[in-house]
Design a protein around this motif. Structure first.
Motif, PDB file in Angstrom:
ATOM      1  N   ARG A 107       0.838  -1.205   0.000  1.00 20.61           N
ATOM      2  CA  ARG A 107       0.000   0.000   0.000  1.00 20.61           C
ATOM      3  C   ARG A 107       0.875   1.258   0.000  1.00 20.61           C
ATOM      4  NH1 ARG A 107      -2.567  -1.165   4.180  1.00 20.61           N
ATOM      5  NH2 ARG A 107      -1.452   0.137   5.640  1.00 20.61           N
ATOM      6  N   GLU A 108       1.920   1.263   0.844  1.00 24.53           N
ATOM      7  CA  GLU A 108       2.815   2.422   0.897  1.00 24.53           C
ATOM      8  C   GLU A 108       3.550   2.607  -0.430  1.00 24.53           C
ATOM      9  OE1 GLU A 108       5.342   1.727   4.245  1.00 24.53           O
ATOM     10  OE2 GLU A 108       3.795   2.242   5.704  1.00 24.53           O
ATOM     11  N   ASN A 109       4.004   1.511  -1.039  1.00 23.94           N
ATOM     12  CA  ASN A 109       4.697   1.607  -2.330  1.00 23.94           C
ATOM     13  C   ASN A 109       3.773   2.165  -3.405  1.00 23.94           C
ATOM     14  OD1 ASN A 109       7.153   0.726  -1.422  1.00 23.94           O
ATOM     15  ND2 ASN A 109       6.867  -1.386  -2.065  1.00 23.94           N
ATOM     16  N   THR A 110       2.527   1.734  -3.400  1.00 27.46           N
ATOM     17  CA  THR A 110       1.566   2.250  -4.375  1.00 27.46           C
ATOM     18  C   THR A 110       1.367   3.748  -4.187  1.00 27.46           C
ATOM     19  OG1 THR A 110       0.438   0.119  -4.472  1.00 27.46           O
ATOM     20  CG2 THR A 110      -0.809   2.043  -5.220  1.00 27.46           C
ATOM     21  N   GLU A 111       1.235   4.169  -2.929  1.00 25.17           N
ATOM     22  CA  GLU A 111       1.075   5.601  -2.648  1.00 25.17           C
ATOM     23  C   GLU A 111       2.309   6.387  -3.090  1.00 25.17           C
ATOM     24  OE1 GLU A 111       0.246   5.799   1.519  1.00 25.17           O
ATOM     25  OE2 GLU A 111      -1.731   4.883   1.313  1.00 25.17           O
ATOM     26  N   LEU A 112       3.499   5.849  -2.801  1.00 24.36           N
ATOM     27  CA  LEU A 112       4.734   6.536  -3.188  1.00 24.36           C
ATOM     28  C   LEU A 112       4.889   6.602  -4.704  1.00 24.36           C
ATOM     29  CD1 LEU A 112       7.248   5.175  -0.531  1.00 24.36           C
ATOM     30  CD2 LEU A 112       6.371   7.499  -0.740  1.00 24.36           C
ATOM     31  N   ARG A 113       4.538   5.531  -5.398  1.00 25.77           N
ATOM     32  CA  ARG A 113       4.617   5.546  -6.864  1.00 25.77           C
ATOM     33  C   ARG A 113       3.659   6.579  -7.446  1.00 25.77           C
ATOM     34  NH1 ARG A 113       4.604  -0.504  -6.534  1.00 25.77           N
ATOM     35  NH2 ARG A 113       6.794  -1.081  -6.639  1.00 25.77           N
TER      36      ARG A 113
ATOM     37  N   GLU B 200       6.705  13.880 -11.056  1.00 30.37           N
ATOM     38  CA  GLU B 200       7.388  13.891 -12.353  1.00 30.37           C
ATOM     39  C   GLU B 200       6.568  14.659 -13.386  1.00 30.37           C
ATOM     40  OE1 GLU B 200       7.980   9.755 -13.152  1.00 30.37           O
ATOM     41  OE2 GLU B 200       9.793   9.649 -11.916  1.00 30.37           O
ATOM     42  N   SER B 201       5.259  14.487 -13.379  1.00 27.75           N
ATOM     43  CA  SER B 201       4.393  15.230 -14.296  1.00 27.75           C
ATOM     44  C   SER B 201       4.462  16.723 -14.014  1.00 27.75           C
ATOM     45  CB  SER B 201       2.943  14.748 -14.163  1.00 27.75           C
ATOM     46  OG  SER B 201       2.831  13.408 -14.524  1.00 27.75           O
ATOM     47  N   LEU B 202       4.486  17.079 -12.747  1.00 28.94           N
ATOM     48  CA  LEU B 202       4.576  18.488 -12.371  1.00 28.94           C
ATOM     49  C   LEU B 202       5.905  19.094 -12.824  1.00 28.94           C
ATOM     50  CD1 LEU B 202       3.410  20.930 -10.843  1.00 28.94           C
ATOM     51  CD2 LEU B 202       4.483  20.022  -8.788  1.00 28.94           C
ATOM     52  N   VAL B 203       6.996  18.355 -12.646  1.00 33.00           N
ATOM     53  CA  VAL B 203       8.313  18.851 -13.074  1.00 33.00           C
ATOM     54  C   VAL B 203       8.335  19.037 -14.591  1.00 33.00           C
ATOM     55  CG1 VAL B 203      10.764  18.243 -13.263  1.00 33.00           C
ATOM     56  CG2 VAL B 203       9.573  17.958 -11.093  1.00 33.00           C
TER      57      VAL B 203
ATOM     58  N   ARG C  32       2.579   9.315  -5.949  1.00 31.01           N
ATOM     59  CA  ARG C  32       3.127  10.644  -5.653  1.00 31.01           C
ATOM     60  C   ARG C  32       4.309  10.959  -6.560  1.00 31.01           C
ATOM     61  NH1 ARG C  32       4.235  11.358   0.516  1.00 31.01           N
ATOM     62  NH2 ARG C  32       4.674  13.454  -0.209  1.00 31.01           N
ATOM     63  N   GLN C  33       5.183   9.961  -6.783  1.00 28.99           N
ATOM     64  CA  GLN C  33       6.348  10.176  -7.640  1.00 28.99           C
ATOM     65  C   GLN C  33       5.911  10.473  -9.072  1.00 28.99           C
ATOM     66  OE1 GLN C  33       9.173   6.986  -7.698  1.00 28.99           O
ATOM     67  NE2 GLN C  33      10.464   7.969  -9.219  1.00 28.99           N
ATOM     68  N   SER C  34       4.934   9.732  -9.566  1.00 36.26           N
ATOM     69  CA  SER C  34       4.441   9.967 -10.920  1.00 36.26           C
ATOM     70  C   SER C  34       3.855  11.372 -11.044  1.00 36.26           C
ATOM     71  CB  SER C  34       3.388   8.911 -11.257  1.00 36.26           C
ATOM     72  OG  SER C  34       2.840   9.162 -12.520  1.00 36.26           O
TER      73      SER C  34
END
Length: 105
Positions: free
Chosen positions: A53-59, A66-69, A61-63
């Motif tokens: 669950r934490e990995n899914t949340e982190l992925r 990356e879109s924001l950057v 957020r990371q995605s």
């Protein structure tokens, strides 16, 4: 003969009781082992579920980051082109931005 028979009977009862005690204790230990293993498995499964669950949340957020950057980079590039088109020299980019533009990392 009566006393000898009573002694043998008593000895038989003691030995039978000892074997019964040992068997009961061993059976209890065998029965408890799967329960302990099941408890360990339950804890492990809960940990795996939490980490997934934490990995899914982190992925996610990371995605999103990356879109924001990418969007910010596109916007800043558009602004820099507008400045160049109007004869304005923009400030030099941060060294990390230059490194990223050079290496892609």
């Amino acid at each position: 003969m009566g006393i000898a028979g009573a002694a043998v009977s008593l000895m038989g009862v003691v030995v039978t009781g000892w074997f019964t005690y040992r068997g009961t204790r061993t059976a209890a230990a065998i029965a408890a082992r799967p329960t302990a293993e099941q408890n360990q498995f339950t804890v492990l499964q809960a940990t795996v579920n939490r980490v997934d669950r934490e990995n899914t949340e982190l992925r996610t957020r990371q995605s999103r980051l990356e879109s924001l950057v990418r969007a910010c980079t596109w916007t800043m590039d558009r602004w820099a082109r507008q400045m160049y088109d109007n004869g304005i020299e923009p400030a030099p980019p941060h060294p990390l931005v230059e490194e990223h533009n050079r290496t892609g990392v």
